[in-house]
Scaffold this motif. Structure first.
Motif, mmCIF file in Angstrom:
data_model
loop_
_atom_site.group_PDB
_atom_site.id
_atom_site.type_symbol
_atom_site.label_atom_id
_atom_site.label_comp_id
_atom_site.label_asym_id
_atom_site.label_seq_id
_atom_site.Cartn_x
_atom_site.Cartn_y
_atom_site.Cartn_z
ATOM 1 N N CYS A 77 52.663 41.082 43.122
ATOM 2 C CA CYS A 77 52.740 41.432 41.702
ATOM 3 C C CYS A 77 51.681 40.730 40.859
ATOM 4 N N ILE A 78 51.133 39.633 41.363
ATOM 5 C CA ILE A 78 50.295 38.750 40.545
ATOM 6 C C ILE A 78 49.053 39.440 39.976
ATOM 7 N N PRO A 79 48.266 40.196 40.761
ATOM 8 C CA PRO A 79 47.093 40.852 40.169
ATOM 9 C C PRO A 79 47.454 41.847 39.059
ATOM 10 N N SER A 80 48.538 42.588 39.225
ATOM 11 C CA SER A 80 48.950 43.545 38.192
ATOM 12 C C SER A 80 49.373 42.826 36.916
ATOM 13 N N ILE A 81 50.073 41.701 37.062
ATOM 14 C CA ILE A 81 50.494 40.922 35.899
ATOM 15 C C ILE A 81 49.286 40.400 35.136
ATOM 16 N N ALA A 82 48.310 39.850 35.861
ATOM 17 C CA ALA A 82 47.099 39.339 35.215
ATOM 18 C C ALA A 82 46.355 40.454 34.495
ATOM 19 N N CYS A 97 41.764 34.326 38.630
ATOM 20 C CA CYS A 97 42.805 33.444 39.181
ATOM 21 C C CYS A 97 43.779 34.222 40.056
ATOM 22 N N SER A 98 44.147 35.419 39.621
ATOM 23 C CA SER A 98 45.115 36.221 40.390
ATOM 24 C C SER A 98 44.579 36.555 41.777
ATOM 25 N N ASN A 103 44.659 36.163 47.579
ATOM 26 C CA ASN A 103 43.837 36.567 48.719
ATOM 27 C C ASN A 103 43.349 35.319 49.452
ATOM 28 N N LYS A 104 43.824 35.131 50.674
ATOM 29 C CA LYS A 104 43.521 33.903 51.427
ATOM 30 C C LYS A 104 42.033 33.767 51.739
ATOM 31 N N LYS A 246 41.662 27.999 39.012
ATOM 32 C CA LYS A 246 41.679 28.442 37.609
ATOM 33 C C LYS A 246 43.078 28.830 37.110
ATOM 34 N N VAL A 247 44.090 28.141 37.620
ATOM 35 C CA VAL A 247 45.443 28.342 37.104
ATOM 36 C C VAL A 247 45.518 27.778 35.693
ATOM 37 N N GLU A 248 46.037 28.563 34.768
ATOM 38 C CA GLU A 248 46.157 28.139 33.368
ATOM 39 C C GLU A 248 47.618 28.108 32.916
ATOM 40 N N ASN A 249 48.397 29.109 33.324
ATOM 41 C CA ASN A 249 49.744 29.274 32.789
ATOM 42 C C ASN A 249 50.753 29.646 33.869
#
Length: 375
Positions: A77-82, A97-98, A103-104, A246-249
């Protein structure tokens, strides 16, 4: 009334949906409408759409006028949320960041570029023995973009490597996999919270995993039993990883390997709360920190990051599989020990755990003064 979008509708998202409802939020849930969509009847509005369909979700969220968007414990879900957060000006992490945290292959490259000590690795889209001629066996094969230990396996020969790479590529969304040298040690995860680029480590979780060649998590325990010296090294590496990716939130879940010599190596990072009840249950049981409330408040841009979170108790979860058959009578018993918080059998019949999907039940515990050992 504020409106929140939640991606995913399985049991993993259920605690988040329930917490959002407790907050008086109007909940809009996006996921496939199948028998796993247990949040369908709890959310105020349900949309039968794949969580990968970011443009469809963006269009709906724009029409709804959502105030925030998030998920817990689910990488896909993370890329869609970003993407949605970026386009609607909502609090979240960047699209870059997403990708770095799901993606490893990108993740490993990021670690190298930021001088974060990592095992030698290469990304491949097909088997070619020349790609890892300089590597020393054993190796670990991982799909670049899957979670829950799916497709992850240790190999000790070229023949095993070929078969594992073909399998990992088959289950990968991007049809690529990571081949890396095996690091032996004990695995931990680090549960974190971030807001506007400031980070806080909440707790460190010890893990129990299956015997080789698969590495499926069978138990988690908080707080970690490692020495303060090792835990300080873990924290140092974790802050480095959060900044590099680059994690911010929001929540992050960092998995690390600790060698017998005390060296700390990254396995991976997810810019979301840890699954397996780590984020939704164990963190609050062991620290008193309301992790679910925190991620909701951050998504709504109404959060104050605390200076620290103390350890208040011991908590953990055991998972039922063929390897942990000894749990069956405890979970089935009508007599519930006082340390048991929750227990459930999810499916009948025990299977060997080759991925998280093979686990048949769980038991969550809390103890004021010691880790509960069930063997």
């Amino acid at each position: 009334m504020k409106k929140i979008a939640i991606l995913g509708a399985s049991y993993l998202q259920l605690p988040l949906v329930q917490k959002a409802k407790e907050n008086g939020l109007e909940v809009h849930c996006f996921a496939w409408d199948d028998d796993k969509a247990v949040c369908k009847d709890i959310a105020d509005h349900f949309y039968d759409v794949s969580v990968l369909e970011k443009d469809i979700i963006l269009k709906e969220c724009k029409a709804i006028g959502i105030d925030g968007i998030l998920t817990i414990a689910t990488d896909i879900c993370i890329p869609s949320i970003a993407y949605v957060a970026h386009n609607l000006g909502l609090t979240g992490n960047s699209i870059e960041c997403s990708l770095l945290t799901t993606n490893k292959s990108f993740m490993r490259q990021c670690f190298r570029e930021n001088n974060i000590a990592s095992p030698q690795s290469v990304t491949v889209s097909e088997f070619n023995a020349k790609d890892f001629e300089s590597f020393a066996y054993p190796l670990i094969i991982k799909p670049s973009d899957r979670s829950g230990s799916l497709g992850v396996i240790k190999v000790t020969s070229l023949e095993e490597c070929k078969k594992a790479i073909e399998n990992a590529i088959q289950v990968s969304f991007s049809k690529t996999c990571v081949v890396e040298e095996f690091i032996k040690g004990k695995e931990v995860s680090v549960e974190t919270i971030s807001f506007k680029g400031e980070h806080l480590i909440i707790t460190i979780t010890d893990k129990e995993i299956t015997e080789e060649p698969y590495f499926v998590e069978l138990a988690h325990h908080q707080p970690s039993a490692f020495s303060e010296e090792i835990k300080n090294r873990i924290r140092e590496v974790s802050y480095h990883i959060l900044n590099a990716t680059k994690v911010e939130n929001g929540a992050s879940h960092i998995e690390l390997m600790i060698t017998d010599e005390g060296k700390v190596y990254p396995i991976e990072i997810g810019s979301r709360m840890g699954g397996d009840f780590i984020g939704s249950d164990l963190v609050q049981l062991s620290t008193g920190f309301d992790y679910l409330q925190a991620v909701l408040d951050i998504a709504l841009n109404q959060y104050n990051l605390p200076e620290s979170v103390p350890s208040a108790a011991y908590s953990g979860v055991y998972f039922l599989s063929e390897e942990t058959e000894f749990l069956l009578p405890v979970i089935k018993s009508d007599n519930q020990e006082k340390y048991i918080v929750k227990k459930e059998i999810l499916s009948h019949g025990l299977k060997p755990a080759h991925s998280s999907n093979d686990r048949s039940g769980y038991l969550i515990y809390k103890s004021p003064d010691h880790k509960i050992i069930l063997k």
